[in-house]
Scaffold this motif. Structure first.
Motif, PDB file in Angstrom:
ATOM      1  N   MET A 212       5.838  58.752  33.466  1.00  0.00           N
ATOM      2  CA  MET A 212       6.899  58.842  35.052  1.00  0.00           C
ATOM      3  C   MET A 212       7.242  57.696  35.646  1.00  0.00           C
ATOM      4  O   MET A 212       7.637  57.460  36.508  1.00  0.00           O
ATOM      5  CB  MET A 212       6.501  60.526  35.664  1.00  0.00           C
ATOM      6  CG  MET A 212       6.928  61.471  34.854  1.00  0.00           C
ATOM      7  SD  MET A 212       5.968  62.969  36.406  1.00  0.00           S
ATOM      8  CE  MET A 212       7.179  63.399  37.561  1.00  0.00           C
TER       9      MET A 212
ATOM     10  N   THR B 163      15.160  60.593  26.312  1.00  0.00           N
ATOM     11  CA  THR B 163      13.831  61.592  27.296  1.00  0.00           C
ATOM     12  C   THR B 163      13.158  62.443  26.208  1.00  0.00           C
ATOM     13  O   THR B 163      11.899  62.760  26.202  1.00  0.00           O
ATOM     14  CB  THR B 163      14.268  62.405  28.345  1.00  0.00           C
ATOM     15  OG1 THR B 163      15.116  61.486  29.650  1.00  0.00           O
ATOM     16  CG2 THR B 163      13.152  63.644  28.789  1.00  0.00           C
TER      17      THR B 163
ATOM     18  N   ARG C 189      12.971  61.633  35.586  1.00  0.00           N
ATOM     19  CA  ARG C 189      11.947  62.143  35.411  1.00  0.00           C
ATOM     20  C   ARG C 189      11.688  63.407  36.204  1.00  0.00           C
ATOM     21  O   ARG C 189      10.909  63.936  36.121  1.00  0.00           O
ATOM     22  CB  ARG C 189      11.645  61.116  37.514  1.00  0.00           C
ATOM     23  CG  ARG C 189      12.995  61.489  38.114  1.00  0.00           C
ATOM     24  CD  ARG C 189      12.637  61.014  39.099  1.00  0.00           C
ATOM     25  NE  ARG C 189      14.193  60.581  40.317  1.00  0.00           N
ATOM     26  CZ  ARG C 189      14.186  61.753  41.336  1.00  0.00           C
ATOM     27  NH1 ARG C 189      13.279  61.436  42.255  1.00  0.00           N
ATOM     28  NH2 ARG C 189      15.359  61.346  42.403  1.00  0.00           N
TER      29      ARG C 189
ATOM     30  N   GLU D 174       9.287  55.251  34.217  1.00  0.00           N
ATOM     31  CA  GLU D 174      10.360  56.068  34.384  1.00  0.00           C
ATOM     32  C   GLU D 174      10.526  55.465  36.545  1.00  0.00           C
ATOM     33  O   GLU D 174      11.537  54.196  36.455  1.00  0.00           O
ATOM     34  CB  GLU D 174      10.996  56.724  34.974  1.00  0.00           C
ATOM     35  CG  GLU D 174      12.256  57.759  34.242  1.00  0.00           C
ATOM     36  CD  GLU D 174      12.403  57.269  36.586  1.00  0.00           C
ATOM     37  OE1 GLU D 174      13.337  57.619  36.719  1.00  0.00           O
ATOM     38  OE2 GLU D 174      11.207  57.790  37.656  1.00  0.00           O
ATOM     39  N   ARG D 175       9.833  55.192  36.508  1.00  0.00           N
ATOM     40  CA  ARG D 175      10.164  54.570  38.001  1.00  0.00           C
ATOM     41  C   ARG D 175      10.057  53.367  38.371  1.00  0.00           C
ATOM     42  O   ARG D 175      10.824  52.324  39.219  1.00  0.00           O
ATOM     43  CB  ARG D 175       8.794  55.347  39.031  1.00  0.00           C
ATOM     44  CG  ARG D 175       8.693  56.519  39.946  1.00  0.00           C
ATOM     45  CD  ARG D 175      10.298  56.680  40.471  1.00  0.00           C
ATOM     46  NE  ARG D 175      11.603  56.715  39.504  1.00  0.00           N
ATOM     47  CZ  ARG D 175      12.838  56.560  40.303  1.00  0.00           C
ATOM     48  NH1 ARG D 175      12.669  56.455  41.328  1.00  0.00           N
ATOM     49  NH2 ARG D 175      13.807  57.167  39.668  1.00  0.00           N
TER      50      ARG D 175
ATOM     51  N   CYS E 231      16.933  55.221  30.149  1.00  0.00           N
ATOM     52  CA  CYS E 231      16.075  56.861  30.963  1.00  0.00           C
ATOM     53  C   CYS E 231      17.114  57.609  30.824  1.00  0.00           C
ATOM     54  O   CYS E 231      17.364  58.769  31.103  1.00  0.00           O
ATOM     55  CB  CYS E 231      15.741  56.598  32.096  1.00  0.00           C
ATOM     56  SG  CYS E 231      13.933  55.277  32.610  1.00  0.00           S
TER      57      CYS E 231
ATOM     58  N   TYR F 152       5.186  66.442  43.855  1.00  0.00           N
ATOM     59  CA  TYR F 152       7.280  65.788  43.362  1.00  0.00           C
ATOM     60  C   TYR F 152       7.857  66.600  44.006  1.00  0.00           C
ATOM     61  O   TYR F 152       8.817  66.165  44.165  1.00  0.00           O
ATOM     62  CB  TYR F 152       6.718  65.439  41.726  1.00  0.00           C
ATOM     63  CG  TYR F 152       7.962  64.366  40.994  1.00  0.00           C
ATOM     64  CD1 TYR F 152       9.341  64.427  41.993  1.00  0.00           C
ATOM     65  CD2 TYR F 152       7.441  63.465  40.597  1.00  0.00           C
ATOM     66  CE1 TYR F 152       9.692  63.232  41.132  1.00  0.00           C
ATOM     67  CE2 TYR F 152       7.682  62.579  40.513  1.00  0.00           C
ATOM     68  CZ  TYR F 152       9.615  62.062  40.803  1.00  0.00           C
ATOM     69  OH  TYR F 152       9.751  61.148  40.448  1.00  0.00           O
TER      70      TYR F 152
END
Length: 271
Positions: free
Chosen positions: A88, A111, A32, A91-92, A106, A261
């Motif tokens: 992103m 990535t 992230r 990814e969450r 991840c 962020y």
């Protein structure tokens, strides 16, 4: 001029966050943070180019070959931001809904592959648009000086509908991805308890902020066609609409990245 002062301010904030990213090893191994750095760099490029284009309109002209380079970078980065925000969000989703597979899906290697995919997908609209211009324009046109604008590279009337179709396709895919992730995380948040519930709701808020920022970025893809339609009705109104779109859908979402962020994350302030 006041808007450009804010642009310079957020460019400085982005530069500070990018410098912090490269100064800590922990950021290199976390997906992230790497994706956030990609967003910061693409947003900074867009803000810098828009600042240069503002100066171009007000004070000087540039040759079309340099305008072409600026347009390629700008149009690429315009799409990189919403596509990266989608990554992103995924990814969450993996971190919250599939925690046991998060380390595998991840990893730094994944990535890197994800970044290559992001830039490949983001370059397709630019390649399809500019290939038409490069195939149809004469070599003498590259040495002409003038004001740099996207309309310079529109030769045929059907280029507009083509770009509209591509942008709407991207809009649909990214919206479906964000809504799917948001719904899945929300269901898990309602079923969780204790610390898991608190962590899940925090992730849900992050995805919600991503969705809002992404919505602004995606609406910007429709901006040129809205402006063209208004231009046929009223020229002065189209100028106001263009300025509104510039602030709301180009500058605002790219200034939100460090606020959503970076400045909310304690890792950027730890020594």
């Amino acid at each position: 001029m006041l808007i450009q002062v804010f642009v310079v301010l957020f460019l400085c904030i982005n530069l500070l966050l990018i410098t912090t990213f490269f100064s800590k090893d922990v950021f290199y191994t976390t997906m992230r943070y790497i994706l956030f750095a990609v967003t910061l760099m693409s947003d900074s490029a867009v803000l810098q180019i828009n600042l240069m284009l503002f100066l171009n309109v007000r004070y000087f002209t540039i040759q079309m070959w340099f305008c072409l380079i600026l347009y390629i970078i700008s149009s690429l980065c315009m799409v990189v931001t919403p596509v990266t925000l989608t990554a992103m969000t995924l990814e969450r989703y993996v971190a919250i809904c599939l925690p046991l597979r998060h380390a595998e899906l991840c990893s730094p290697r994944s990535t890197l592959h994800g970044i290559l995919i992001i830039y490949s997908l983001s370059s397709l609209p630019c390649i399809s648009f500019l290939s038409i211009f490069l195939a149809s324009s004469s070599s003498a046109s590259y040495t002409q000086s003038g004001t740099c604008a996207g309309e310079t590279f529109i030769i045929y009337t059907w280029q507009g509908p083509l770009m509209s179709a591509i942008n709407q396709f991207y809009f649909l895919i990214m919206c479906i991805t964000v809504v799917f992730s948001y719904v899945k995380i929300m269901r898990l948040a309602k079923a969780a308890s204790g610390e898991d519930k608190k962590s899940t709701w925090r992730g849900l808020r992050t995805v919600g902020l991503h969705a809002f920022q992404q919505l602004l970025c995606l609406i910007q893809l429709w901006g040129p066609f809205i402006e063209a339609a208004v231009f046929k009705i009223n020229v002065l109104l189209s100028i106001k609409v263009r300025f509104f779109n510039y602030i709301t859908f180009i500058l605002a979402p790219r200034c939100l990245s460090p606020l959503i962020y970076g400045l909310r994350d304690e890792m950027f302030f730890m020594p």
